[in-house]
Enzyme design. Sequence first.
Site, PDB file in Angstrom:
ATOM      1  N   GLU A 267     -35.026 -11.207  21.863  1.00 40.16           N
ATOM      2  CA  GLU A 267     -36.160 -11.406  20.868  1.00 40.16           C
ATOM      3  C   GLU A 267     -37.326 -12.529  20.931  1.00 40.16           C
ATOM      4  O   GLU A 267     -38.508 -12.270  21.010  1.00 40.16           O
ATOM      5  CB  GLU A 267     -35.720 -11.252  19.345  1.00 40.16           C
ATOM      6  CG  GLU A 267     -34.998 -10.132  18.991  1.00 40.16           C
ATOM      7  CD  GLU A 267     -33.507 -10.117  19.379  1.00 40.16           C
ATOM      8  OE1 GLU A 267     -32.734  -9.602  18.370  1.00 40.16           O
ATOM      9  OE2 GLU A 267     -33.131 -10.862  20.152  1.00 40.16           O
TER      10      GLU A 267
ATOM     11  N   CYS B 117     -29.417 -11.134  15.530  1.00 39.46           N
ATOM     12  CA  CYS B 117     -28.501 -12.136  14.841  1.00 39.46           C
ATOM     13  C   CYS B 117     -29.015 -12.719  13.764  1.00 39.46           C
ATOM     14  O   CYS B 117     -30.297 -12.634  13.574  1.00 39.46           O
ATOM     15  CB  CYS B 117     -28.036 -13.022  16.070  1.00 39.46           C
ATOM     16  SG  CYS B 117     -29.350 -14.312  16.597  1.00 39.46           S
TER      17      CYS B 117
ATOM     18  N   CYS C 286     -32.280 -14.869  15.220  1.00 33.72           N
ATOM     19  CA  CYS C 286     -33.620 -14.033  15.781  1.00 33.72           C
ATOM     20  C   CYS C 286     -33.878 -13.160  14.601  1.00 33.72           C
ATOM     21  O   CYS C 286     -35.352 -12.983  14.486  1.00 33.72           O
ATOM     22  CB  CYS C 286     -33.046 -13.004  16.868  1.00 33.72           C
ATOM     23  SG  CYS C 286     -32.508 -13.739  18.459  1.00 33.72           S
TER      24      CYS C 286
END
Length: 345
Positions: free
Chosen positions: A53, A80, A89
Amino acid sequence: MTSPESYMHRCLDLARLGAGHVAPNPMVGAVLVYEDRIIGEGYHQQFGKAHAEVNCITSVREADKPLIPRATIYVSLEPCAHHGKTPPCADLILAMGIPRVVIGCRDPFPQVNGKGIEKLQAAGVEVTLGVLESDCVALNKRFFTFHTRHRPYIVLKWAQSANGMIAGPGPRTFITNEYTNHLVHKWRSEEASILVGTTTALADDPALTARLWTGPDPIRLVVDKELRLPKNLRLFDKEVKTIVFNNISHRDEGPLQYYQLSTDSSLIHQIVLALHHLKIDSVLVEGGARLLQSFVDEDYWDEARVITNGELEIPAGLPAPQLKNARLRSHESLFADTIRYYDHD
């Protein structure tokens, strides 16, 4: 309009670029889309470094950055939500004001597992889950096996003659051709570790590296219960991390480590537990015949790759292992060598 599945396929293609470099983390790809146009894409490139990401959002051109708060991010695995080696992220997605997230599958890692999705939804982000879910899970079958079954993903590999022999009675018999050998080294670069038994180490003096392929060398594992292998073997050159499973000593010599196992429990079961403890998420078992058969008999395997040289006969040789509960997935040929790929049924 391009379908969500198409963008997820792109995520998977990107994720595969991280193969061999991100373990024990999963391979992940991400694509940022605004009005059917990809404005950013990225993947997890190396363990401990930026996640997919982050790389995706960073890749957006300056002219397209104002579009980010109106875009949709596609990611093959749940973002996460915890602080590991990198920040969460999910927090980055929220900070960038991205309103829609399309996720391939949930992350089974206990510190994530649904928490990333919950954080996004709690902040008002529109979350779609399960696009190409089976493909996304299959891509990270090593990661999923490690976290759901609490053991490494186990690949068995051997080469055999046309009459089903894995070795001859005399000097070492080379069964596979040079093209197949390169493929085997590719396989080595894709797994976290590679395992052989005492007899194979002594008879073949293997280096167990991926030297015929561009990619990382696996951690070398060898079973040497009584520590009788001579130290002039290539396995002990300390050029690649090597772990010796034995019944005598537990010590660390830098790249060469000795891991002591007990004598009152299954060798295979102990090795599997040890690999999980050491956070080694996959192992390629290359031999010998007895070690391979032990993994089969104790039902510790996920896939097998069997190479058969159709032009070679080995009289009075050592019989190859016999698979159980196996389902043939596919096969291919490289000249005289036929490679059959089996999944555990």
